[in-house]
Design a protein around this motif. Structure first.
Motif, short mmCIF file in Angstrom:
data_model
loop_
_atom_site.label_atom_id
_atom_site.label_comp_id
_atom_site.label_asym_id
_atom_site.label_seq_id
_atom_site.Cartn_x
_atom_site.Cartn_y
_atom_site.Cartn_z
N ASP A 215 1.06 -1.21 0.24
CA ASP A 215 -0.06 0.06 -0.12
C ASP A 215 0.91 1.22 0.20
OD1 ASP A 215 -2.68 -1.50 0.39
OD2 ASP A 215 -1.59 -1.84 2.45
N LEU A 216 1.78 1.42 0.73
CA LEU A 216 2.65 2.49 0.43
C LEU A 216 3.62 2.67 -0.63
CD1 LEU A 216 4.07 1.72 4.37
CD2 LEU A 216 2.29 3.17 3.80
N ASP A 217 4.06 1.54 -1.35
CA ASP A 217 4.34 1.96 -2.33
C ASP A 217 3.14 1.99 -3.54
OD1 ASP A 217 6.86 0.61 -2.12
OD2 ASP A 217 6.30 -1.87 -1.85
N THR A 218 1.85 1.78 -3.29
CA THR A 218 1.69 2.33 -4.11
C THR A 218 1.25 3.63 -4.13
OG1 THR A 218 0.13 0.19 -4.53
CG2 THR A 218 -1.00 2.16 -4.92
N ILE A 219 0.98 4.70 -2.88
CA ILE A 219 1.32 5.57 -2.87
C ILE A 219 2.04 6.50 -2.40
CG2 ILE A 219 -0.87 5.59 -1.65
CD1 ILE A 219 0.14 5.85 0.62
N GLY A 220 3.81 6.08 -3.05
CA GLY A 220 5.13 6.10 -2.76
C GLY A 220 5.34 7.01 -2.00
N VAL A 223 9.17 3.19 3.32
CA VAL A 223 8.89 2.42 4.27
C VAL A 223 9.95 2.92 5.54
CG1 VAL A 223 9.18 0.27 5.68
CG2 VAL A 223 8.07 0.03 4.40
N THR A 224 11.01 3.20 4.88
CA THR A 224 12.01 3.29 5.83
C THR A 224 12.15 5.06 6.20
OG1 THR A 224 13.64 4.11 3.45
CG2 THR A 224 13.79 1.94 5.45
N GLU A 225 11.58 6.02 5.00
CA GLU A 225 11.22 7.49 5.40
C GLU A 225 10.38 7.69 6.09
OE1 GLU A 225 12.20 11.49 4.77
OE2 GLU A 225 13.43 9.17 4.25
N MET A 226 9.24 6.96 5.74
CA MET A 226 8.15 7.01 7.19
C MET A 226 8.46 6.43 8.54
SD MET A 226 4.58 5.48 7.60
CE MET A 226 4.99 3.17 7.47
N TYR A 227 9.15 5.96 8.43
CA TYR A 227 9.71 5.26 10.26
C TYR A 227 11.07 6.33 10.14
CZ TYR A 227 6.08 1.75 10.57
OH TYR A 227 4.98 1.35 10.68
N LYS A 228 11.71 6.99 9.44
CA LYS A 228 12.89 7.99 10.18
C LYS A 228 12.93 7.90 11.26
CE LYS A 228 11.48 12.28 8.66
NZ LYS A 228 11.59 13.35 7.79
N ASP A 229 12.35 8.21 12.08
CA ASP A 229 12.89 8.76 13.72
C ASP A 229 12.82 7.37 13.85
OD1 ASP A 229 12.92 11.04 12.72
OD2 ASP A 229 10.64 11.57 12.88
N PHE A 230 12.19 6.33 13.52
CA PHE A 230 12.11 4.95 14.07
C PHE A 230 13.78 4.52 15.05
CE2 PHE A 230 8.13 6.44 14.16
CZ PHE A 230 6.73 5.37 15.45
N ASP A 231 13.73 3.68 15.81
CA ASP A 231 15.27 2.48 16.15
C ASP A 231 15.33 1.64 15.04
OD1 ASP A 231 16.71 5.01 18.02
OD2 ASP A 231 14.52 3.98 19.20
N VAL A 232 13.80 0.59 14.79
CA VAL A 232 14.36 -0.89 15.13
C VAL A 232 12.93 -0.81 13.41
CG1 VAL A 232 14.23 -3.11 15.10
CG2 VAL A 232 14.93 -1.92 16.83
N VAL A 233 13.68 -1.49 11.94
CA VAL A 233 12.45 -1.94 11.22
C VAL A 233 12.28 -2.66 10.74
CG1 VAL A 233 10.93 -0.49 9.46
CG2 VAL A 233 12.55 1.08 10.38
N PHE A 234 10.73 -3.07 10.48
CA PHE A 234 10.55 -4.51 10.18
C PHE A 234 10.00 -4.56 9.41
CE2 PHE A 234 10.81 -5.39 14.67
CZ PHE A 234 11.48 -6.42 14.76
N SER A 235 10.84 -4.83 7.57
CA SER A 235 10.00 -4.27 6.40
C SER A 235 9.78 -5.26 5.59
CB SER A 235 11.46 -4.26 4.89
OG SER A 235 12.18 -5.12 5.13
N ASP A 236 10.14 -6.02 6.25
CA ASP A 236 9.06 -7.79 5.63
C ASP A 236 8.24 -8.43 6.72
OD1 ASP A 236 7.69 -9.90 3.80
OD2 ASP A 236 9.58 -10.24 4.14
N PHE A 237 7.20 -7.79 8.15
CA PHE A 237 6.87 -8.38 8.64
C PHE A 237 5.33 -9.06 8.87
CE2 PHE A 237 3.75 -8.53 12.36
CZ PHE A 237 4.66 -8.66 13.64
#
Length: 527
Positions: A215-220, A223-237
């Motif tokens: 969905d995020l890819d669809t609206i351009g 994931v990492t930019e959206m969560y830029k202020d977060f410490d840990v990102v799971f991109s394939d949860f």
């Protein structure tokens, strides 16, 4: 009684061949061949011949529905109560998605060509050949499934943590592989400490409905930019399901391994309930939602099967930001979160708060705005939600309290749809719907700043419980331990997802599905 050509019935089979070729439907060769065999029988009595065509028409409609990817009738009847809650505007919106103009034009062209050429082309012969070709392809695809099972059957236990496939020790059928997966998952349990080691901290989980990586890819949006202020990102949860109630229950039972859909709605050992484990450590559990929780019995589900029976935070006086697909009010995320922080959070030390938001759900309408297609409004609603989350984080930081903040989407919105399911339909838990972006942020005056850690391997809820347990046993908020150390040996998870009577799992890095206990088939890829 004698045999004759299929006549106009050839058009029915030609259309189905075209739909099957483009992946729009499945094709039960035996059932379709039986229908064709019945239709070529020509009875001498006109009355019997009419009855044959009437019965054939009924079977043709039923068979077309069964060959389609639409939910079984019995499942639709079970959902009838929920469907009745849909607003008229949402019904119209769904109708626009179901009606494919290109497909209607193609049907028109096929019909004209059939009518024009039927005088000199023997279409019955073409239909018989088509049935034989589809039957041969079906046998070939079944052989491919078997080969995939054999090829992936040699994965060892050591490889389990790094491979996104179901583990087996010997050649097995897909059903046996699935049973093997659930057996292995049944051995997983998080072991929480008897007390918090280091400084106390709040745990806040934001459970977001309808937000997948696709969905995020669809609206351009990255994931990492959206969560830029977060410490840990799971991109394939792996959300492990495509519906809200089961997703919330799976999250709330994160302290044990993944269970089947059936087991999900039975009692589980007490150590499986994440919030009950926290409660034993002195945490005060809070339930907060930006909706009333009545649809599909959501509020009762998280209480009965998620072990979270706290009275939900009162939101009746909050400003309404949207109206749901059933015209129920959806309250402002920012107002609800910050009101909880001002009114209830100060009364618990430490707090364990579960927040559920439906701001991104399909069919929502923005308040005080002209009606929009919910897919068109999705980027606006997404921006509003994360602006509110950003402001909430700033308010948490101003309070000076230690917080482990987790953003966990329930499932995707299916903004694009695919060959099997039109946009917004989530009956089958396809990879694009269950692959969601999860992120964790550690907030506190003594928390050291770290560069963002992105985990691309497939993970699921048990990994989150393990992270909470590890954080409770270290002193991250005292600045004496790194976030990276929490991620060591983090459990990975094969991507297996399940709804009622619908299962998706990967075989040799390719998604396969099983509907209503039937045969396994490769999930069509692409649009």
């Amino acid at each position: 009684m004698k045999l004759s050509g299929l006549g106009v019935w050839n058009l029915y089979f030609l259309v189905k061949f075209a739909l099957y070729y483009y992946g729009a439907i499945d094709f039960n060769v035996l059932a379709n061949a039986a229908l064709a065999a019945m239709l070529v029988i020509n009875f001498n009595t006109m009355a019997i011949e009419k009855v044959k065509h009437i019965v054939g028409a009924i079977f043709a409609v039923v068979l077309l529905y069964k060959d389609s990817w639409l939910p079984p009738i019995n499942r639709l009847t079970k959902q009838a109560g929920n469907v009745q809650d849909f607003s008229f505007g949402y019904f119209l919106e769904l109708l626009e998605r179901v009606i494919n103009v290109d497909m209607l034009l193609a049907l028109f062209v096929i019909s004209i060509c059939f009518w024009y050429t039927s005088q000199w082309v023997r279409f019955t012969t073409i239909t018989v050949i088509g049935l034989m070709v589809v039957g041969w392809q079906g046998d070939d695809s079944q052989s491919q499934v078997a080969n995939n099972v054999v090829n992936s059957s040699t994965i060892t236990k050591k490889q389990y943590d790094t491979q996104a496939q179901v583990v087996t020790q010997a050649t097995q059928s897909p059903d046996q592989k699935l049973a093997d997966f659930y057996q292995q998952q049944s051995l997983l349990t998080s072991h929480f400490p008897s007390q918090v080691n280091g400084e106390l901290f709040d745990i806040i989980i934001l459970n977001i409905c309808s937000m997948a990586v696709d969905d995020l890819d669809t609206i351009g949006i990255s994931v990492t930019e959206m969560y830029k202020d977060f410490d840990v990102v799971f991109s394939d949860f792996n959300s492990a399901t495509s519906y809200s109630g089961p997703a919330a229950v799976r999250l709330l039972r994160a302290s044990c391994g993944q269970t089947s859909q059936t087991a999900l709605f039975k009692d589980a050992p007490e150590q499986c309930y994440l919030f009950k484990n926290l409660e034993k450590l002195g945490y005060q559990n809070n339930v907060v939602m930006n909706h009333d929780g009545h649809f599909d019995g959501f509020k009762d589900l998280i209480s009965k099967y998620g072990g979270l029976d706290s009275t939900p935070f009162d939101i009746d006086s909050m400003p309404v930001a949207q109206y749901g697909f059933d015209d129920s009010p959806i309250y402002s995320d920012g107002a609800v979160l910050n009101s909880w922080l001002d009114q209830q959070a100060k009364n618990c030390k430490p707090c364990a708060m579960y927040y559920n938001t439906t701001s991104l759900h399909d069919g929502n309408q923005l308040a005080n705005r002209a009606r929009m297609n919910s897919q068109q409004s999705y980027p606006i609603r997404h921006e509003n939600l994360f602006n509110d989350i950003g402001k909430f984080i700033k308010n948490l930081e101003k309070r000076g309290r230690n917080v482990m903040l987790m953003v966990v989407p329930e499932h995707g919105a299916a903004l694009k749809g695919d060959k099997v399911q039109f946009a917004g339909l989530r009956e089958i838990p396809s990879p694009t719907i269950v692959s969601v972006p999860v992120a964790i942020k550690f907030i506190g005056p003594d928390v050291q700043s770290y560069s963002q850690v992105v985990i691309d391997e497939s993970t699921s809820y048990f990994a989150l419980s393990e992270l909470v347990s590890k954080t409770l046993q270290t002193n991250v908020f005292g600045g004496n331990s790194s976030v990276a150390s929490l991620l060591e040996n983090l459990p990975k998870a094969p991507k297996v997802a399940e709804n009622a009577d619908t299962i998706m799992m990967y075989v040799n890095q390719r998604p396969y599905i099983q509907l209503d206990g039937g045969d396994w088939s490769a999930y069509p890829q692409g649009k």
